[in-house]
Design an enzyme around this catalytic site. Structure first.
Site, PDB file in Angstrom:
ATOM      1  N   SER A  35     -23.536  17.800  -1.684  1.00  0.00           N
ATOM      2  CA  SER A  35     -23.546  19.260  -1.516  1.00  0.00           C
ATOM      3  C   SER A  35     -22.873  20.016  -2.653  1.00  0.00           C
ATOM      4  O   SER A  35     -23.090  21.219  -2.798  1.00  0.00           O
ATOM      5  CB  SER A  35     -22.889  19.642  -0.192  1.00  0.00           C
ATOM      6  OG  SER A  35     -21.494  19.400  -0.232  1.00  0.00           O
ATOM      7  N   LYS A  89     -16.223  22.889  -0.413  1.00  0.00           N
ATOM      8  CA  LYS A  89     -17.218  23.823  -0.933  1.00  0.00           C
ATOM      9  C   LYS A  89     -16.534  24.743  -1.944  1.00  0.00           C
ATOM     10  O   LYS A  89     -15.328  24.692  -2.155  1.00  0.00           O
ATOM     11  CB  LYS A  89     -17.817  24.682   0.184  1.00  0.00           C
ATOM     12  CG  LYS A  89     -18.378  23.906   1.371  1.00  0.00           C
ATOM     13  CD  LYS A  89     -19.626  23.136   1.045  1.00  0.00           C
ATOM     14  CE  LYS A  89     -20.143  22.388   2.279  1.00  0.00           C
ATOM     15  NZ  LYS A  89     -21.271  21.489   1.938  1.00  0.00           N
TER      16      LYS A  89
END
Length: 223
Positions: A35, A89
């Site tokens: 990701s 993230k």
């Protein structure tokens, strides 16, 4: 049992102190997914500064004091507000920011991200390798490389505009088409932030031959 504890009290004390250190001061975080490609790869292990933003009661999300303010562009580890899973993230929007994605392009407070040259690459996706596009994304004076995988048909490529609530943050993965981030799990409250990822400690090619990637050792994550 008492004799066992007495004989190993030094080692037990070390384990307790080490546990407190990892839960309150600093930690390391393996990267299990794609990701955050291309900036973080599966097999990277990153150093996380748990004191970058807050001092917390060990093993809890109870904040004792603020030590710094999260900034746009920080790479952050946090507990998902959706299911409690630890995620990593990029923090792209602060409380009060108005955020939008327009056909993949990030817009913050009316300022549209500028994209550099498009690089065509091949990236792993499941058991196959597929075409992907990489660009340098510049917004709010900071630049990072982001990636798009057109073959993935289901991602949210248009989003918002939304206003980030007070005390919360909006997170996106750098691999924009293959990331379960705030588009899916919602905004992230400050008390769920674990820390700021500072650099890659070590790295190994877990998708290939497991050989060390020495060129990634010590690589900074601050843009």
């Amino acid at each position: 049992m008492k004799d066992l504890i007495r004989a190993n009290k030094g080692f037990i004390a070390f384990l307790l102190l080490f546990g407190v250190f990892r839960t309150a001061v600093a930690d390391w975080n393996p990267i299990p997914s794609s990701s955050m490609r291309p900036n973080l790869l599966e097999g990277d292990v990153v150093f996380v500064n748990r004191l970058a933003y807050d001092v917390k009661v060990p093993l809890t999300n109870n904040i004792l004091a603020h030590t710094g303010e999260p900034q746009r562009g920080d790479v952050v580890t946090f507990d998902s507000p959706h299911d409690g899973m630890r995620l990593i993230k990029r923090l792209v929007a602060l409380p009060g920011d108005v955020v939008e994605l327009r056909n993949e392009r990030l817009v913050i407070n009316g300022q549209e991200a500028q994209w550099g040259p498009v690089e065509q690459v091949v990236e792993p996706l499941g058991d196959a390798y597929v075409p992907a596009l990489r660009v340098n994304e510049r917004i709010d004076g900071r630049t990072r490389q982001v990636q798009f995988v057109p073959r993935i048909k289901t991602p949210v490529r248009n989003f918002g505009p939304v206003t980030v609530p007070a005390g919360q943050y909006l997170m996106l993965g750098d691999n924009r088409d293959n990331s379960a981030d705030s588009r899916y799990i919602g905004f992230v409250p400050r008390n769920l932030l674990i820390g700021r990822a500072e650099r890659v400690l070590v790295s190994a090619d877990t998708l290939g031959n497991w050989m060390p990637r020495f060129d990634r050792f010590g690589q900074s994550l601050r843009d």
